[in-house]
Design an enzyme around this catalytic site. Structure first.
Site: not given
Ligand SMILES: [Zn+2]
Length: 320
Positions: A91, A133, A141, A170, A172, A258, A302
């Site tokens: 990633d 991450h 990530g 977030d 994630h 995000d 993003y």
């Protein structure tokens, strides 16, 4: 907008060209244009005239080693010279200068942390930072280094804090922060995220509450894909209650955009008003606790319009 705190210069924003360099090319979602997307909106709302804006500075190797392993910091340096290969399973590509760019992101978060701890600012915001991450021993990530992890270690070691809150909205799960401090009772953790069965990194289930002496200091709230403002509104009071119970001495907020509807890689459907509300509530909590210490970091996001709206909303909340 009101200025009940007297001066907008209570708020520090670390931004500028050096911070903008952290990102990936060739159409990668984490492109280097994210900083400009934020900064255009920040200027057009006149916020640059209401806060103190400072450029970042590099975090030292010693700073990085408070969180990361020496082996990993050395590997990142090597890949940064060659610009070849990946920093993780795929990633997070290496590029020439990635070490310096990532150390500037960590440096931005540390600069804001130091300003808040010394009383030169009461709260702060750092776009691009919030690289949640990265693990102690590796990238993950899109995150080459973990600025939040380094800041937490610095708050513990240099400032002697024993109750540091980390809140993450977030989309994630903030796995890099969570697992690094899973058994550390000094880190009061609360994370709302898209259920790991549907989204990277796949972790953060509700039964992950911390280990050993830290059992009960961590709160993970997975939300189903499509969760909207109403779902946020139902879950958020538990985050505030969790923090209140521990009376943190410093609050970090990772406000990844995000989680806003329309993000190209995640599936939550919050409005940007959620980010504004989270920052407002945590600012109130920090003020009630008597110290006011709140540092928000941009995190993921993003869709350029979404991150601009969510992050400027956070700055406006810091100024209210
Ligand atoms: Zn994210």
């Amino acid at each position: 907008m009101t200025h009940s705190s007297g001066s907008g210069f209570d708020t520090l924003v670390v931004a500028g060209e050096r911070l903008a360099r952290y990102g990936f090319g060739d159409g990668h979602p984490f492109g280097t244009d994210r900083h400009a997307a934020f900064y255009r909106e920040f200027e057009s709302r006149g916020l640059d005239r209401q806060v103190r804006v400072l450029p970042t500075r590099a975090a030292s190797r010693e700073d990085l080693l408070s969180f990361h392993t020496a082996e990993y910091v050395d590997l990142l340096r090597e890949r940064s010279v060659s610009g070849q290969g990946c920093l993780d399973a795929g990633d997070t590509p290496a590029y020439r200068g990635v070490y310096e760019a990532a150390a500037d992101v960590v440096g931005a978060t540390l600069l804001a942390t130091e300003f808040i701890m010394s009383g030169q600012a009461r709260r702060g915001f750092v776009p691009i930072a919030g690289l949640h991450h990265a693990a102690r021993a590796g990238a993950a990530g899109f995150c080459a280094l973990n600025d939040c992890g380094v800041a937490i270690e610095v708050l513990k070691r240099r400032h002697g804090l024993t109750r540091i809150a980390y809140v993450d909205i977030d989309a994630h799960h903030g796995d890099g922060v969570f697992y690094a401090f899973e058994d550390d009772p000094a880190v009061v953790f609360a994370d709302l995220h898209e259920d790991g069965r549907y989204l990277y990194p796949g972790t953060g289930s509700a039964d992950e509450i911390g280990r050993g002496a830290a059992r009960g200091t961590k709160l993970n709230i997975p939300l189903p894909p499509g969760a909207d403002d109403a779902a946020f509104g139902k879950a958020w009071p538990a985050v505030l209650a969790h923090l209140e119970a521990f009376e943190p001495e410093f609050i970090l907020l990772q406000c990844g955009a995000d989680s806003v509807a329309g993000d190209p890689i995640a599936h939550l459907r919050f409005s940007a008003g959620v980010h504004r509300e989270a920052a407002r509530d945590l600012k109130s909590l920090a003020e009630r606790l008597g110290h006011g210490r709140l540092l928000a970091t941009g995190g993921g996001g993003y869709h350029r319009g979404n991150l601009a709206e969510a992050w400027t909303g956070v700055v406006e909340s810091l100024l209210e």
